[in-house]
Scaffold this active site. Structure first.
Site, short mmCIF file in Angstrom:
data_model
loop_
_atom_site.label_atom_id
_atom_site.label_comp_id
_atom_site.label_asym_id
_atom_site.label_seq_id
_atom_site.Cartn_x
_atom_site.Cartn_y
_atom_site.Cartn_z
N ARG A 30 -4.04 29.74 3.61
CA ARG A 30 -3.70 29.70 2.23
C ARG A 30 -1.97 29.58 1.71
NH1 ARG A 30 -7.35 32.83 1.49
NH2 ARG A 30 -8.48 34.80 2.79
N ASP A 31 -2.68 29.21 -0.09
CA ASP A 31 -1.57 28.49 -0.19
C ASP A 31 0.22 29.29 -0.51
OD1 ASP A 31 -0.74 26.00 -3.15
OD2 ASP A 31 0.22 27.08 -2.60
N ILE A 32 0.92 28.92 -0.29
CA ILE A 32 2.02 29.81 -0.38
C ILE A 32 2.10 30.84 -1.52
CG2 ILE A 32 4.12 28.56 -0.93
CD1 ILE A 32 5.01 29.77 1.33
N ASN A 88 -4.64 17.01 -6.32
CA ASN A 88 -3.70 16.16 -6.69
C ASN A 88 -3.19 14.63 -6.33
OD1 ASN A 88 -3.10 17.94 -8.78
ND2 ASN A 88 -2.38 19.44 -7.85
N GLU A 96 3.56 17.11 -5.45
CA GLU A 96 4.39 17.27 -4.56
C GLU A 96 4.47 17.48 -2.94
OE1 GLU A 96 5.20 21.46 -6.40
OE2 GLU A 96 5.42 20.75 -8.31
N VAL A 97 3.29 17.52 -2.09
CA VAL A 97 3.53 17.33 -0.95
C VAL A 97 2.67 16.06 -0.78
CG1 VAL A 97 2.94 18.36 1.43
CG2 VAL A 97 4.15 20.00 -0.37
N HIS A 101 -4.08 16.98 0.36
CA HIS A 101 -4.49 18.70 0.71
C HIS A 101 -5.87 18.58 -0.39
CE1 HIS A 101 -0.66 18.34 -1.54
NE2 HIS A 101 -1.46 19.11 -2.36
N HIS A 103 -6.88 21.19 -3.07
CA HIS A 103 -7.10 22.54 -3.56
C HIS A 103 -8.32 23.28 -3.91
CE1 HIS A 103 -2.72 22.63 -4.85
NE2 HIS A 103 -2.52 20.89 -4.86
#
Ligand code: 5GP
Ligand code: ZN
Length: 119
Positions: A30-32, A88, A96-97, A101, A103
């Protein structure tokens, strides 16, 4: 990569995450900072910076990421109403990371694809 990469550290168990599915080659957690009722990140365990590098470097692993995302979508009950899956990529994509990944977003109407239209 390893210790410098946030998501490699999650794969290594050095940083906690709420894991919803794990395979030999992928991890879903799960995304933080969830942007929808369901917001899960799906990654290959092996480090690739972005989807372009992954797709170029390992087609089977790319398919594994997509298959895990689809399995999580089913687990989370998203198949009926639908969901959004996005990568992304780079500065214009808002990445950003820099460990690739997907989403997986769903659980409510997500609105337009982008916050604003061109023109
Ligand atoms: P990007 O902008 O790179 O596409 O998305 C990075 C995502 O990672 C963001 O949605 C952000 O909330 C999420 N994120 C950043 N740090 C962590 C963390 O430590 N744990 C989890 N589970 N998600 C994180
Ligand atoms: Zn990494």
């Amino acid at each position: 990569m390893g210790s410098d990469c946030l998501f490699c550290r999650i794969v290594a168990g050095e940083i906690p995450a709420t894991v919803v599915r794990e395979t030999d080659t992928t991890l879903a957690f799960r995304d933080i900072g969830p942007k929808a009722p369901v917001h899960v990140l799906v990654i290959p365990k092996e480090h690739y910076a972005d989807i372009a590098t992954l797709a170029e470097g390992d087609r089977a692993l790319t398919a594994d990421v997509l298959a895990t995302a689809a399995a999580v979508a089913e687990d989370e009950g998203l198949l009926g109403d639908g969901f959004r899956l996005m990568f992304n990529t780079g500065p214009y994509g808002g990445q950003e990371v820099f460990h690739v990944h997907a989403h997986l977003l769903g659980g409510a109407p997500l609105g337009p694809m982008l916050a604003r239209d061109l023109a």
